[in-house]
Motif scaffolding. Structure first.
Motif, PDB file in Angstrom:
ATOM      1  N   GLY A   1      17.974  -9.830 -42.847  1.00  0.00           N
ATOM      2  CA  GLY A   1      18.372 -11.087 -42.245  1.00  0.00           C
ATOM      3  C   GLY A   1      19.470 -10.893 -41.220  1.00  0.00           C
ATOM      4  O   GLY A   1      20.152  -9.860 -41.208  1.00  0.00           O
ATOM      5  N   PRO A   2      19.662 -11.877 -40.343  1.00  0.00           N
ATOM      6  CA  PRO A   2      20.731 -11.787 -39.343  1.00  0.00           C
ATOM      7  C   PRO A   2      22.095 -11.586 -40.000  1.00  0.00           C
ATOM      8  O   PRO A   2      22.413 -12.227 -40.996  1.00  0.00           O
ATOM      9  CB  PRO A   2      20.660 -13.148 -38.638  1.00  0.00           C
ATOM     10  CG  PRO A   2      19.276 -13.652 -38.880  1.00  0.00           C
ATOM     11  CD  PRO A   2      18.894 -13.133 -40.231  1.00  0.00           C
TER      12      PRO A   2
ATOM     13  N   THR B   1      18.479 -14.110 -49.242  1.00  0.00           N
ATOM     14  CA  THR B   1      18.312 -12.683 -48.979  1.00  0.00           C
ATOM     15  C   THR B   1      18.953 -11.859 -50.090  1.00  0.00           C
ATOM     16  O   THR B   1      20.093 -12.111 -50.476  1.00  0.00           O
ATOM     17  CB  THR B   1      18.949 -12.311 -47.629  1.00  0.00           C
ATOM     18  OG1 THR B   1      18.396 -13.133 -46.604  1.00  0.00           O
ATOM     19  CG2 THR B   1      18.699 -10.854 -47.300  1.00  0.00           C
ATOM     20  N   ASP B   2      18.219 -10.882 -50.588  1.00  0.00           N
ATOM     21  CA  ASP B   2      18.713 -10.009 -51.649  1.00  0.00           C
ATOM     22  C   ASP B   2      19.242  -8.720 -51.023  1.00  0.00           C
ATOM     23  O   ASP B   2      18.475  -7.888 -50.551  1.00  0.00           O
ATOM     24  CB  ASP B   2      17.583  -9.706 -52.633  1.00  0.00           C
ATOM     25  CG  ASP B   2      18.043  -8.893 -53.833  1.00  0.00           C
ATOM     26  OD1 ASP B   2      19.223  -8.463 -53.841  1.00  0.00           O
ATOM     27  OD2 ASP B   2      17.242  -8.669 -54.751  1.00  0.00           O
TER      28      ASP B   2
ATOM     29  N   GLU C   1      17.043 -19.190 -44.412  1.00  0.00           N
ATOM     30  CA  GLU C   1      18.254 -19.222 -45.249  1.00  0.00           C
ATOM     31  C   GLU C   1      19.441 -19.839 -44.503  1.00  0.00           C
ATOM     32  O   GLU C   1      20.326 -20.438 -45.103  1.00  0.00           O
ATOM     33  CB  GLU C   1      18.601 -17.795 -45.688  1.00  0.00           C
ATOM     34  CG  GLU C   1      19.832 -17.690 -46.556  1.00  0.00           C
ATOM     35  CD  GLU C   1      20.153 -16.253 -46.934  1.00  0.00           C
ATOM     36  OE1 GLU C   1      20.963 -16.068 -47.856  1.00  0.00           O
ATOM     37  OE2 GLU C   1      19.593 -15.327 -46.312  1.00  0.00           O
ATOM     38  N   HIS C   2      19.424 -19.713 -43.180  1.00  0.00           N
ATOM     39  CA  HIS C   2      20.545 -20.189 -42.371  1.00  0.00           C
ATOM     40  C   HIS C   2      20.351 -21.617 -41.882  1.00  0.00           C
ATOM     41  O   HIS C   2      21.133 -22.109 -41.062  1.00  0.00           O
ATOM     42  CB  HIS C   2      20.750 -19.254 -41.181  1.00  0.00           C
ATOM     43  CG  HIS C   2      21.045 -17.840 -41.577  1.00  0.00           C
ATOM     44  ND1 HIS C   2      22.326 -17.381 -41.814  1.00  0.00           N
ATOM     45  CD2 HIS C   2      20.221 -16.790 -41.828  1.00  0.00           C
ATOM     46  CE1 HIS C   2      22.277 -16.108 -42.173  1.00  0.00           C
ATOM     47  NE2 HIS C   2      21.027 -15.727 -42.186  1.00  0.00           N
TER      48      HIS C   2
ATOM     49  N   LEU D   1       9.492 -23.189 -40.114  1.00  0.00           N
ATOM     50  CA  LEU D   1       9.202 -22.002 -40.909  1.00  0.00           C
ATOM     51  C   LEU D   1       8.983 -22.364 -42.375  1.00  0.00           C
ATOM     52  O   LEU D   1       8.085 -21.823 -43.031  1.00  0.00           O
ATOM     53  CB  LEU D   1      10.341 -20.987 -40.783  1.00  0.00           C
ATOM     54  CG  LEU D   1      10.615 -20.467 -39.369  1.00  0.00           C
ATOM     55  CD1 LEU D   1      11.730 -19.439 -39.399  1.00  0.00           C
ATOM     56  CD2 LEU D   1       9.366 -19.884 -38.750  1.00  0.00           C
ATOM     57  N   LEU D   2       9.802 -23.268 -42.883  1.00  0.00           N
ATOM     58  CA  LEU D   2       9.630 -23.694 -44.270  1.00  0.00           C
ATOM     59  C   LEU D   2       8.299 -24.426 -44.444  1.00  0.00           C
ATOM     60  O   LEU D   2       7.607 -24.256 -45.455  1.00  0.00           O
ATOM     61  CB  LEU D   2      10.787 -24.590 -44.695  1.00  0.00           C
ATOM     62  CG  LEU D   2      10.883 -24.891 -46.196  1.00  0.00           C
ATOM     63  CD1 LEU D   2      11.172 -23.624 -46.984  1.00  0.00           C
ATOM     64  CD2 LEU D   2      11.964 -25.926 -46.464  1.00  0.00           C
ATOM     65  N   SER D   3       7.915 -25.211 -43.454  1.00  0.00           N
ATOM     66  CA  SER D   3       6.636 -25.916 -43.506  1.00  0.00           C
ATOM     67  C   SER D   3       5.473 -24.933 -43.482  1.00  0.00           C
ATOM     68  O   SER D   3       4.473 -25.116 -44.197  1.00  0.00           O
ATOM     69  CB  SER D   3       6.526 -26.894 -42.332  1.00  0.00           C
ATOM     70  OG  SER D   3       7.508 -27.899 -42.420  1.00  0.00           O
TER      71      SER D   3
END
Length: 406
Positions: A119-120, A90-91, A265-266, A273-275
């Motif tokens: 992001g959270p 996350t930027d 990211e976490h 989600l990555l898939s």
């Protein structure tokens, strides 16, 4: 009269500013893009958004590049961009820059509403930053909440009037202050915590991303078995009373292509989600690979129809079409022509933005890269010369074929 400052006059902030003014709220619009501010002062919308041009023509919004203007208002709404940098991180730089400039001008009894997709943990970051760099205490001296937008592009004004508004706060003071503000919207209000509201936004987008990735994954599998994905999906959905399968397509855009990463990211390992991201990102390559089973692209004239990420918009952010073009370029065609009538620019990257007729003139291969309404139906096929190969992931032509020859 309530007074609000919108920091960031992009595709989220500008429609919101015009909507708030129409609701009777006095609005200050703040952005560091001087060219954008000049355009707005002349009453010209910088992008397509239904109904906004009429509101802007009669708008009295105060426009400023100076963030010190927040001293005049009760509510400060942050709508700056929040990209995902490479390697799924996350930027926060844009939000950090806003905070750095904003905090010196904050005063007691103001309310800060974060509306950017984040992001959270980001709203908690704002709370800690404000309390570290000022004498203000969130929940006592100043209010803070995450209140996401969940709007479909080109439907912002309509959906601002209809969609329930999530208010994410960690204290009663902030909840009450933000309730007072969002009552102006006359929509149902739903309450949760910082993290809860952040996840609502991300889950909405991530679920759509996964849903479309399944359709794209099925398209790849059907191709492996030399079966027609469109015929299969039609039969799957026909009079079937449960979940419908979506049609394949380029799944991207400024929210869907990045928002999964705010969650991922976490995670320490590959996950669903990555898939989904991998499947959706694979589709431009899949189209070129599939076409090569039928013909060569080398030394051919190739037309790419559509460049934006979504039908009937002028938004190119995080479109997958540039990726498709790069894969086409690897095959060393003689010529690539591009047509996107929703873009006003004469040039798209290094290519000329042509009319449909000019783009199709002499084209031997046509990629329907976007499902703009003007590309739907058989007219595009009729305008092409005989013997042209079409690649139609969106099934714009209604031929029910991913690849076909005229």
């Amino acid at each position: 009269m309530l007074r609000a400052a919108i920091i960031g006059l992009g595709r989220v902030g500008l429609p919101l500013s015009l909507f708030l003014e129409d609701c009777g709220i006095q609005v200050v619009g703040i952005d560091n893009n001087l060219e954008l501010l000049e355009s707005l002062k002349k009453g010209k919308m910088p992008f397509l958004e239904s109904g906004c041009q009429d509101l802007l023509t009669n708008s009295k919004i105060k426009l400023s590049e100076n963030i010190s203007s927040v001293r005049e208002v009760d509510y400060i709404i942050i709508t700056v961009g929040t990209p995902l940098v490479p390697h799924i991180e996350t930027d926060l730089s844009a939000i950090r820059d806003v905070l750095k400039n904003l905090v010196p001008f904050l005063k007691k009894d103001q309310s800060i509403i974060l509306r950017s997709t984040v992001g959270p943990g980001t709203t908690l970051y704002l709370k800690n930053y404000i309390e570290l760099h000022s004498n203000l205490v969130v929940g006592k001296d100043i209010a803070l909440a995450f209140c996401p937008e969940r709007l479909a592009e080109n439907h912002a004004l309509d959906e601002l009037k209809r969609l329930p508004q999530i208010i994410g706060s960690n204290d009663e003071y902030s909840k009450e202050k933000c309730t007072e503000f969002f009552k102006k919207f006359r929509v149902e209000l739903l309450y949760t915590s910082y993290n809860g509201a952040e996840l609502v936004k991300l889950f909405n987008n991530a679920s759509r991303y996964v849903h479309f990735s399944i359709a794209n994954h099925f398209a790849v599998i059907a191709d492996q078995f030399e079966e027609n994905i469109f015929d299969i999906i039609k039969m799957c959905n026909y009079q079937y009373p449960r979940e419908k399968i979506a049609n394949p397509g380029f799944t991207a855009g400024t929210c869907l292509r990045k928002d999964f990463g705010f969650i991922n990211e976490h995670s320490s390992s590959p996950d669903l989600l990555l898939s989904a991201w991998k499947v959706n990102e694979y589709m431009p390559y899949h189209l070129v690979k599939n076409l090569k089973k039928h013909t060569v692209l080398n030394r051919k004239n190739i037309a790419v129809l559509g460049y934006t990420f979504k039908a009937d918009t002028d938004d190119t952010r995080d479109s997958l079409v540039p990726k498709l073009i790069r894969y086409i370029e690897r095959e060393l065609p003689s010529k690539i022509t591009i047509c996107d009538p929703f873009l006003q620019d004469d040039k798209i990257g290094e290519y000329e933005n042509m009319s449909l007729e000019a783009s199709l003139d002499g084209a031997q291969i046509v990629f329907l890269a976007n499902n703009h309404s003007c590309f739907r139906g058989e007219d595009v096929v009729k305008k092409a010369m005989p013997g042209v190969w079409f690649v139609d992931l969106w099934n714009c032509t209604g031929k029910d074929k991913l690849v076909f020859k005229t």
